[in-house]
Design an enzyme around this catalytic site. Structure first.
Site, PDB file in Angstrom:
ATOM      1  N   HIS A 120      33.096  47.797  51.121  1.00  0.00           N
ATOM      2  CA  HIS A 120      31.572  47.785  50.598  1.00  0.00           C
ATOM      3  C   HIS A 120      31.801  50.106  50.124  1.00  0.00           C
ATOM      4  O   HIS A 120      30.561  50.238  49.633  1.00  0.00           O
ATOM      5  CB  HIS A 120      31.173  49.351  51.781  1.00  0.00           C
ATOM      6  CG  HIS A 120      30.917  47.993  52.977  1.00  0.00           C
ATOM      7  ND1 HIS A 120      30.785  48.557  54.637  1.00  0.00           N
ATOM      8  CD2 HIS A 120      30.703  46.732  52.711  1.00  0.00           C
ATOM      9  CE1 HIS A 120      30.482  47.382  54.960  1.00  0.00           C
ATOM     10  NE2 HIS A 120      29.930  46.163  54.046  1.00  0.00           N
ATOM     11  N   CYS A 128      25.152  51.996  36.797  1.00  0.00           N
ATOM     12  CA  CYS A 128      24.069  52.192  36.499  1.00  0.00           C
ATOM     13  C   CYS A 128      23.122  50.502  37.416  1.00  0.00           C
ATOM     14  O   CYS A 128      23.621  49.711  38.299  1.00  0.00           O
ATOM     15  CB  CYS A 128      23.476  52.168  35.414  1.00  0.00           C
ATOM     16  SG  CYS A 128      23.465  50.394  34.722  1.00  0.00           S
ATOM     17  N   GLY A 187      38.362  51.637  65.152  1.00  0.00           N
ATOM     18  CA  GLY A 187      36.747  53.217  65.054  1.00  0.00           C
ATOM     19  C   GLY A 187      35.556  52.169  64.077  1.00  0.00           C
ATOM     20  O   GLY A 187      34.626  52.165  63.088  1.00  0.00           O
ATOM     21  N   ASN A 213      39.416  51.968  70.400  1.00  0.00           N
ATOM     22  CA  ASN A 213      37.898  52.465  69.651  1.00  0.00           C
ATOM     23  C   ASN A 213      37.972  53.096  71.221  1.00  0.00           C
ATOM     24  O   ASN A 213      38.124  52.487  72.446  1.00  0.00           O
ATOM     25  CB  ASN A 213      37.095  51.560  70.440  1.00  0.00           C
ATOM     26  CG  ASN A 213      35.706  51.979  68.983  1.00  0.00           C
ATOM     27  OD1 ASN A 213      35.320  52.780  69.678  1.00  0.00           O
ATOM     28  ND2 ASN A 213      35.364  51.055  68.130  1.00  0.00           N
TER      29      ASN A 213
END
Ligand code: BV8
Length: 250
Positions: A120, A128, A187, A213
């Site tokens: 990500h 821009c 996580g 987790n």
């Protein structure tokens, strides 16, 4: 729990290619709030899934810019935690280990992990809005997006909801997930796609899946081992148990 840790260490001892797939939970003990934590302070009134979109940015560039400035400052003020460091230690003990992360905080690389796949993007980089021209050394503390040389507003180089993930990074992540024989899922709530498909791809290709987790997630259903706990506690325990059973002390 110790038995589960020992089972995990034994899986590591025979693994050829390991993938560690992480989400916001791995950075929680560094002090970075997870995506689903109630946003702190000023941001308590905004839904991250509204701010982290091209529409959200276009509708209110200064607000979204300031949200990322606030997060970037937080990232700068913290450091990798024992979980990030344990992942680096593990990478020295197995033939191949790659980190695939949903996080944009850069903490895996700061801990020493090499060739991290940032599905990500990164909060530290910008490009821009209209042409994706990369922009370096953007000054801190601005209240609104500066402009690119082409006149378009700068934005963080992260993947927003509704935007495609970078093709090469995603392709590499799919390949590594298919080829690995052991995947740690650390996580992540496992709800954001296509990232969340990686553990299923690994499992379908025959890999063992170990999830870390404090609470179960949709991925827990396919996990071979579920280690209920905080990554900053559990990962170092896996390292010490692995060293004990393999005699591979540093
Ligand atoms: C795309 C960067 C389309 C920005 C992020 C309906 C169904 C399925 C999918 C969709 C749908 N509607 C829309 C979609 C697609 C959408 C999606 O999946 N939405 C979800 C919410 C339903 N996905 C997208 O939009 C993606 N793009 O699909 O493009 C397309 C296709 C073709 C052509 C054009 C377009 C893009 C998604 C990327 C969004 N960007 N981040 C930013 O950060 O600002 S996502 C962001 O949220 C994070 O990167 C991360 O991925 C996600 C948060 O998830 P987690 O990391 O899991 O964190 P979370 O807080 O949720 O959970 C933390 C976990 O840690 C918990 O389980 C907790 O128990 C645990 N934990 C807590 N403490 C600890 C711990 N674990 C261990 N130790 C601890 N100490």
């Amino acid at each position: 729990m110790q038995q589960l840790i020992e089972t995990t260490a034994s899986l590591l001892a025979t693994a050829k290619s390991v993938v560690v797939f992480t989400g916001a939970g791995v950075s929680k003990e560094s002090g970075i709030p997870t995506f689903r934590d109630a946003q702190e302070g000023l941001w308590a009134n905004y839904d991250p899934q509204t701010l982290a979109t091209p529409e959200g940015f276009a509708a209110n560039p200064p607000l979204v810019w300031q949200w990322y400035e606030w997060r970037r400052q937080k990232v700068r003020d913290v450091k990798p935690n024992a979980g990030h460091i344990a992942i680096v230690e593990l990478s020295t003990k197995v033939p191949e280990l790659r980190v695939i992360t949903q996080n944009i905080d850069g903490l895996h690389a700061r801990a020493g992990s090499k060739d991290v796949l940032e599905l990500h993007g990164s909060i530290a980089r910008h490009y821009c809005f209209d042409e994706q021209h990369p922009a370096d050394d953007v000054p801190d503390g601005l209240d609104e997006p500066p402009l690119c040389w082409c006149g378009s507003m700068l934005r963080p180089a992260v993947v927003w909801f509704g935007e495609s993930l970078p093709g090469k990074v995603l392709g590499d992540a799919f390949r590594l997930s298919k080829e690995c024989d052991l995947m740690f899922v650390v996580g992540t709530a496992g709800v954001v796609y296509p990232a969340a498909s990686l553990p299923y791809i690994a499992k379908d290709a025959g890999a063992k899946v170990v999830e870390i987790n404090p609470e179960p997630t949709p991925i827990t259903d396919i996990a071979d081992v579920f280690l209920p706990g905080y990554s900053g506690h559990v990962l170092p325990q896996i390292v010490t148990t692995f060293e004990k059973i393999t005699g591979s002390h540093p």
